[in-house]
Scaffold this motif. Structure first.
Motif, PDB file in Angstrom:
ATOM      1  N   ALA A  93       7.691 102.419 136.501  1.00  0.00           N
ATOM      2  CA  ALA A  93       7.538 102.588 135.067  1.00  0.00           C
ATOM      3  C   ALA A  93       8.850 102.311 134.333  1.00  0.00           C
ATOM      4  CB  ALA A  93       7.046 104.005 134.763  1.00  0.00           C
ATOM      5  N   PHE A  94       9.948 102.730 134.922  1.00  0.00           N
ATOM      6  CA  PHE A  94      11.264 102.502 134.322  1.00  0.00           C
ATOM      7  C   PHE A  94      11.585 101.013 134.243  1.00  0.00           C
ATOM      8  CE2 PHE A  94      14.245 105.346 132.681  1.00  0.00           C
ATOM      9  CZ  PHE A  94      15.540 104.871 132.840  1.00  0.00           C
ATOM     10  N   THR A  95      11.211 100.283 135.295  1.00  0.00           N
ATOM     11  CA  THR A  95      11.414  98.841 135.300  1.00  0.00           C
ATOM     12  C   THR A  95      10.652  98.190 134.160  1.00  0.00           C
ATOM     13  OG1 THR A  95      11.734  98.794 137.700  1.00  0.00           O
ATOM     14  CG2 THR A  95      11.117  96.718 136.648  1.00  0.00           C
ATOM     15  N   GLY A  96       9.428  98.638 133.949  1.00  0.00           N
ATOM     16  CA  GLY A  96       8.636  98.112 132.843  1.00  0.00           C
ATOM     17  C   GLY A  96       9.291  98.344 131.497  1.00  0.00           C
ATOM     18  N   ALA A  97       9.941  99.490 131.336  1.00  0.00           N
ATOM     19  CA  ALA A  97      10.631  99.773 130.078  1.00  0.00           C
ATOM     20  C   ALA A  97      11.782  98.798 129.846  1.00  0.00           C
ATOM     21  CB  ALA A  97      11.146 101.216 130.089  1.00  0.00           C
ATOM     22  N   ALA A 126       5.171  90.055 132.660  1.00  0.00           N
ATOM     23  CA  ALA A 126       5.998  90.718 133.677  1.00  0.00           C
ATOM     24  C   ALA A 126       6.055  92.222 133.443  1.00  0.00           C
ATOM     25  CB  ALA A 126       7.405  90.131 133.664  1.00  0.00           C
ATOM     26  N   ALA A 127       6.197  92.636 132.187  1.00  0.00           N
ATOM     27  CA  ALA A 127       6.234  94.069 131.882  1.00  0.00           C
ATOM     28  C   ALA A 127       4.909  94.741 132.208  1.00  0.00           C
ATOM     29  CB  ALA A 127       6.589  94.271 130.409  1.00  0.00           C
ATOM     30  N   ALA A 128       3.809  94.080 131.912  1.00  0.00           N
ATOM     31  CA  ALA A 128       2.491  94.644 132.208  1.00  0.00           C
ATOM     32  C   ALA A 128       2.284  94.808 133.710  1.00  0.00           C
ATOM     33  CB  ALA A 128       1.403  93.751 131.615  1.00  0.00           C
ATOM     34  N   LEU A 129       2.746  93.843 134.482  1.00  0.00           N
ATOM     35  CA  LEU A 129       2.612  93.929 135.939  1.00  0.00           C
ATOM     36  C   LEU A 129       3.377  95.121 136.509  1.00  0.00           C
ATOM     37  CD1 LEU A 129       2.980  90.147 136.817  1.00  0.00           C
ATOM     38  CD2 LEU A 129       0.939  91.539 137.177  1.00  0.00           C
ATOM     39  N   SER A 130       4.542  95.407 135.946  1.00  0.00           N
ATOM     40  CA  SER A 130       5.326  96.538 136.428  1.00  0.00           C
ATOM     41  C   SER A 130       4.605  97.859 136.186  1.00  0.00           C
ATOM     42  CB  SER A 130       6.696  96.548 135.746  1.00  0.00           C
ATOM     43  OG  SER A 130       7.495  97.588 136.253  1.00  0.00           O
ATOM     44  N   VAL A 131       3.988  97.990 135.021  1.00  0.00           N
ATOM     45  CA  VAL A 131       3.245  99.219 134.701  1.00  0.00           C
ATOM     46  C   VAL A 131       2.046  99.367 135.642  1.00  0.00           C
ATOM     47  CG1 VAL A 131       1.872 100.384 132.943  1.00  0.00           C
ATOM     48  CG2 VAL A 131       3.989  99.230 132.296  1.00  0.00           C
ATOM     49  N   LEU A 132       1.341  98.285 135.896  1.00  0.00           N
ATOM     50  CA  LEU A 132       0.209  98.341 136.820  1.00  0.00           C
ATOM     51  C   LEU A 132       0.663  98.725 138.228  1.00  0.00           C
ATOM     52  CD1 LEU A 132      -1.801  95.176 135.681  1.00  0.00           C
ATOM     53  CD2 LEU A 132      -2.408  97.579 135.311  1.00  0.00           C
ATOM     54  N   GLY A 133       1.845  98.255 138.623  1.00  0.00           N
ATOM     55  CA  GLY A 133       2.389  98.638 139.910  1.00  0.00           C
ATOM     56  C   GLY A 133       2.644 100.128 140.004  1.00  0.00           C
TER      57      GLY A 133
END
Length: 413
Positions: free
Chosen positions: A303-307, A395-402
């Motif tokens: 989640a932090f990566t997505g931010a 890319a941000a959406a993929l991180s949140v899904l992860g």
């Protein structure tokens, strides 16, 4: 280092662990510096008008080659026999073939030659990586596994950083961009194979084509924890590969930097990423090993990566890019500290660790192919040049899904 009940390996010499980590760093330096820095810059010189297309082709075909060989090599390693052990031959052969590919890249006169050299490089180093990752399950006790995984994660960050520093220090000397990593791989892997007390089997497991084809699959119905952890790794990796692949061109095309300035700024950005990643990696790995918690750190870090990537979407200056990279680096640092440890703890069986970790590797390798394929139509949105904004939203959406994918994993805290 002593053997304990939760690993099948034997007691190792005192130098094993540092040389093991150094060997992984050598392979990471070669593959990530070439793929992330040297090849993009070389393609920009060989065919500047079509550099993004050639980079996508190179990355995709190299990734396909790695995916084709990784799980079968893991299966062959699991079932191999001989006095040299089950992992050592694959480390040696992989280093030799990968180095040959790097030598080819050093002399490549055209973009198609770059593609061919990269495929050979990827196939070779895939063999070495399969064996090195399997050694975590073979030889590393679970009580220190997160910290070893953290060191592996730092190696993946140091690889492109070393590459960007090397390129910046040797402008215009393209052959050395590929020859220096060859030396690093040769020295580091030689040290490991000399001290490794590998698992030795006297009876070879008979394998047929059907068995090798089955190497690509782990039934998610029988092993749901493995499947969810795999999906998490795939989505988070897809996110970061998408950003990293086009960051150098982002600096050139969006922020208007020259190729030389972009290479220098790219090095600075990677340095900031490394510093942030190192800070959270070491802390998160220590906490994870002491508390036994893996899922909590993975979820938070993804989640932090997505931010961080969300900030990158609106970054108008290199200063803002650095802020975004630092935040994403903090998230990635925590993630890589426990990712490998978590995956080894949800493996279906110890006796198939090489094959199963080969399947795990697909979660890292598939994004190398799919990220450029996903980015190509996103880049074309609007028709006014490369649309980096659309790519980084994805890319941000993929991180949140992860981050969400790790929640269903059971039996791991």
């Amino acid at each position: 280092m002593t053997a304990v009940a939760d690993i099948p390996g034997t007691k190792q010499r005192a130098w094993f662990l540092p040389l093991f980590l150094l060997s992984y760093l050598g392979v990471a330096f070669a593959t990530l510096s070439a793929g992330g820095v040297s090849i993009p810059l070389r393609l920009a010189v060989l065919d500047p008008a079509n550099k993004t297309q050639w980079l996508s082709i190179t990355t995709a075909l190299g990734g396909i080659a790695v995916m084709a060989v990784t799980p079968p090599l893991g299966r062959l390693s699991d079932g191999s026999a001989g006095r040299f052990g089950i992992r050592r031959p694959y480390i040696v052969a992989g280093a030799v073939i990968g180095s040959a590919g790097m030598l080819f890249l050093a002399l490549a006169p055209s973009a198609p030659a770059i593609v061919a050299g990269w495929i050979l490089t990827q196939v070779g180093f895939a063999s070495a990586s399969v064996a090195l990752n399997a050694l975590i399950a073979d030889q590393i006790p679970s009580r220190i596994r997160a910290r070893v995984a953290a060191a592996f994660g730092l190696a993946t960050t140091l690889g492109p950083l070393f590459g960007s520093v090397m390129v910046a220090a040797l402008p215009g000397q393209e052959p050395l961009w590929f020859l220096i990593p060859v030396v690093a791989v040769t020295v580091s892997n030689a040290g490991l194979v000399l001290v490794l007390r590998d698992i030795v089997r006297t009876e070879r497991v008979r394998l047929d084509v059907r068995t090798l084809l089955a190497s690509y699959w782990v039934d998610p119905r029988r092993h749901p924890n493995f499947a969810w952890a795999w999906l998490c790794r795939f989505l988070v990796t897809m996110s970061m590969v998408t950003v990293a692949t086009y960051l150098l061109y982002y600096l050139i095309d969006v922020l208007g930097m020259s190729q030389q300035e972009a290479a220098e700024k790219f090095s600075l950005a990677l340095g900031a990423f490394l510093a942030a990643s190192a800070a959270t990696t070491l802390v998160a790995a220590w906490i994870s090993d002491r508390t036994g918690r893996r899922k909590t750190i993975v979820w938070t870090s993804a989640a932090f990566t997505g931010a961080g990537l969300a900030i990158l979407l609106v970054a108008p200056t290199f200063g803002m890019v650095l802020v975004a990279i630092v935040i994403a680096g903090m998230g990635q640092g925590a993630y890589i500290s426990v990712d490998v440890a978590l995956m080894t703890e949800v493996l279906p069986a110890d006796t198939s660790a090489g094959k199963d970790l080969g399947v795990v590797a697909l979660a890292y390798q598939l994004p190398q192919v799919l990220a450029p394929l996903m980015a190509a139509p996103l880049m074309a949105i609007g028709g006014g040049g490369p649309n980096y904004f659309a790519v980084y939203v994805a890319a941000a959406a993929l991180s949140v899904l992860g981050a969400l994918a790790i929640l269903p994993v059971k039996g791991v805290r």
